[in-house]
Design a protein around this motif. Structure first.
Motif, PDB file in Angstrom:
ATOM      1  N   LEU A  26      18.421   7.107 -30.263  1.00 60.36           N
ATOM      2  CA  LEU A  26      17.029   6.653 -30.313  1.00 60.36           C
ATOM      3  C   LEU A  26      16.344   7.123 -31.597  1.00 60.36           C
ATOM      4  CD1 LEU A  26      14.910   5.114 -28.671  1.00 60.36           C
ATOM      5  CD2 LEU A  26      14.250   7.289 -27.627  1.00 60.36           C
ATOM      6  N   HIS A  27      16.562   8.372 -31.973  1.00 59.24           N
ATOM      7  CA  HIS A  27      15.922   8.888 -33.188  1.00 59.24           C
ATOM      8  C   HIS A  27      16.552   8.283 -34.442  1.00 59.24           C
ATOM      9  CE1 HIS A  27      14.513  12.621 -30.734  1.00 59.24           C
ATOM     10  NE2 HIS A  27      13.844  11.511 -30.439  1.00 59.24           N
ATOM     11  N   ALA A  28      17.848   7.966 -34.387  1.00 56.49           N
ATOM     12  CA  ALA A  28      18.471   7.259 -35.498  1.00 56.49           C
ATOM     13  C   ALA A  28      17.870   5.863 -35.644  1.00 56.49           C
ATOM     14  CB  ALA A  28      19.980   7.175 -35.297  1.00 56.49           C
ATOM     15  N   ARG A  29      17.573   5.221 -34.526  1.00 58.88           N
ATOM     16  CA  ARG A  29      16.948   3.904 -34.585  1.00 58.88           C
ATOM     17  C   ARG A  29      15.581   3.991 -35.251  1.00 58.88           C
ATOM     18  NH1 ARG A  29      15.330   1.138 -29.094  1.00 58.88           N
ATOM     19  NH2 ARG A  29      13.210   1.583 -29.740  1.00 58.88           N
ATOM     20  N   LEU A  30      14.816   5.030 -34.922  1.00 53.57           N
ATOM     21  CA  LEU A  30      13.508   5.219 -35.548  1.00 53.57           C
ATOM     22  C   LEU A  30      13.657   5.391 -37.060  1.00 53.57           C
ATOM     23  CD1 LEU A  30      10.480   5.887 -35.687  1.00 53.57           C
ATOM     24  CD2 LEU A  30      11.061   8.227 -34.995  1.00 53.57           C
ATOM     25  N   VAL A  31      14.548   6.279 -37.477  1.00 55.21           N
ATOM     26  CA  VAL A  31      14.739   6.505 -38.916  1.00 55.21           C
ATOM     27  C   VAL A  31      15.202   5.220 -39.589  1.00 55.21           C
ATOM     28  CG1 VAL A  31      16.101   7.762 -40.626  1.00 55.21           C
ATOM     29  CG2 VAL A  31      15.207   8.968 -38.633  1.00 55.21           C
TER      30      VAL A  31
ATOM     31  N   LEU B 182      23.378   6.574 -37.412  1.00 53.94           N
ATOM     32  CA  LEU B 182      22.419   5.940 -38.320  1.00 53.94           C
ATOM     33  C   LEU B 182      22.898   4.587 -38.844  1.00 53.94           C
ATOM     34  CD1 LEU B 182      19.634   6.379 -39.518  1.00 53.94           C
ATOM     35  CD2 LEU B 182      20.701   7.512 -41.480  1.00 53.94           C
ATOM     36  N   ARG B 183      24.155   4.442 -39.097  1.00 50.23           N
ATOM     37  CA  ARG B 183      24.635   3.163 -39.656  1.00 50.23           C
ATOM     38  C   ARG B 183      24.361   1.993 -38.721  1.00 50.23           C
ATOM     39  NH1 ARG B 183      28.947   6.211 -42.153  1.00 50.23           N
ATOM     40  NH2 ARG B 183      28.847   5.913 -44.436  1.00 50.23           N
ATOM     41  N   SER B 184      24.407   2.226 -37.427  1.00 47.90           N
ATOM     42  CA  SER B 184      24.193   1.125 -36.486  1.00 47.90           C
ATOM     43  C   SER B 184      22.777   0.570 -36.582  1.00 47.90           C
ATOM     44  CB  SER B 184      24.478   1.587 -35.052  1.00 47.90           C
ATOM     45  OG  SER B 184      23.580   2.616 -34.674  1.00 47.90           O
TER      46      SER B 184
ATOM     47  N   ARG C 283      23.849  -3.412 -44.324  1.00 51.35           N
ATOM     48  CA  ARG C 283      23.599  -2.739 -45.599  1.00 51.35           C
ATOM     49  C   ARG C 283      24.709  -1.719 -45.863  1.00 51.35           C
ATOM     50  NH1 ARG C 283      17.117  -1.683 -46.184  1.00 51.35           N
ATOM     51  NH2 ARG C 283      17.796  -1.357 -48.316  1.00 51.35           N
ATOM     52  N   THR C 284      25.090  -1.611 -47.105  1.00 53.56           N
ATOM     53  CA  THR C 284      26.053  -0.588 -47.496  1.00 53.56           C
ATOM     54  C   THR C 284      25.323   0.754 -47.525  1.00 53.56           C
ATOM     55  OG1 THR C 284      27.272  -2.170 -48.843  1.00 53.56           O
ATOM     56  CG2 THR C 284      27.645   0.168 -49.286  1.00 53.56           C
ATOM     57  N   VAL C 285      25.808   1.708 -46.738  1.00 51.63           N
ATOM     58  CA  VAL C 285      25.108   2.985 -46.580  1.00 51.63           C
ATOM     59  C   VAL C 285      26.064   4.134 -46.866  1.00 51.63           C
ATOM     60  CG1 VAL C 285      23.770   4.442 -45.031  1.00 51.63           C
ATOM     61  CG2 VAL C 285      23.616   1.960 -44.821  1.00 51.63           C
ATOM     62  N   GLU C 286      25.659   5.010 -47.770  1.00 49.71           N
ATOM     63  CA  GLU C 286      26.376   6.247 -48.042  1.00 49.71           C
ATOM     64  C   GLU C 286      25.565   7.383 -47.434  1.00 49.71           C
ATOM     65  OE1 GLU C 286      28.378   8.609 -51.866  1.00 49.71           O
ATOM     66  OE2 GLU C 286      27.278   6.729 -52.149  1.00 49.71           O
TER      67      GLU C 286
END
Length: 240
Positions: free
Chosen positions: A42-47, A76-78, A83-86
């Motif tokens: 849930l917090h990853a979705r917010l960020v 976080l990637r989900s 988007r390409t994410v590092e």
């Protein structure tokens, strides 16, 4: 209290590594794996939603400062699909960093000290976020670390962090409430800075006046209930 439920969770989620209970308790104040999973997602979705809203399309370099045993960053990637994410995670608990390196592939984890610098080049990130980190720092720690956060993000990059705001006012003693209402940071120390028992409370005026002076404040979300957040969420853009 959570052993039976935790065993069931592990059996139902064999591909979801859970950290040692001591690391989870140090970072999250509990050892409930279902809560660890659900709150992290849930917090990853917010960020992710905040980054999507305030950063243009394109590849991203993102760091979680104070990642602990990977509760949030692993999801976080989900929230940034397409988007390409590092991803980078840093923490001052070397055991958490070691566990994350072993169990969470595809993310680079690095250790940091109790004070700056972070192990990152200046201007190397599009966004840095810190959940419940400033909540455990002294006044001097606030000044040092907010400057460090802005150092490692590029011009027009984002710094996202949480604070103890008005929703936590009832936790304070009368004298502390007066201090808070006057716009001053309230710190309860007496233990090692950075530990969960070292706690800071942040009037919004203080955050704008001291932490985000010179930055562009894009959002202030007071304890957003939709994300089960008791803390306030701040989003700031680094000014050129």
């Amino acid at each position: 209290r959570t052993r039976r439920a935790n065993r069931r969770f592990v059996a139902e989620h064999p591909d979801f590594p859970v950290p040692p209970p001591a690391l989870a308790f140090d970072a999250c104040n509990h050892t409930n794996w279902q809560v660890y999973h659900d709150s992290g997602a849930l917090h990853a979705r917010l960020v992710g939603e905040l980054i999507e809203k305030y950063l243009p399309a394109g590849p991203l370099k993102i760091c979680e400062w104070g990642c602990g045993p990977g509760r949030v960053i692993r999801h976080l990637r989900s929230g940034l699909a397409g988007r390409t994410v590092e991803l980078f995670g840093t923490d001052y608990n070397s055991r958490s960093v070691a566990w994350c390196r072993e169990h969470l592939p595809g993310i680079e984890f690095r250790g940091n000290g109790p004070g700056p610098p972070l192990p990152l080049e200046s201007g190397s990130l599009d966004a840095l976020y810190a959940l419940s980190v400033f909540t455990h720092l002294s006044a001097e720690g606030h000044r040092q670390w907010i400057a460090e956060g802005f150092r490692v993000v590029r011009n027009s990059g984002l710094v996202i962090f949480t604070t103890h705001g008005d929703a936590c006012l009832d936790r304070l003693l009368p004298g502390e409430q007066c201090q808070y209402r006057s716009g001053e940071l309230v710190v309860r120390g007496g233990v090692a800075e950075g530990s969960k028992c070292f706690v800071a409370y942040h009037p919004p005026d203080y955050v704008r006046r001291e932490l985000l002076r010179g930055a562009s404040v894009l959002a202030h979300l007071p304890s957003p209930a939709a994300y089960q957040m008791i803390q306030d969420v701040w989003v700031a853009r680094k000014s050129p």
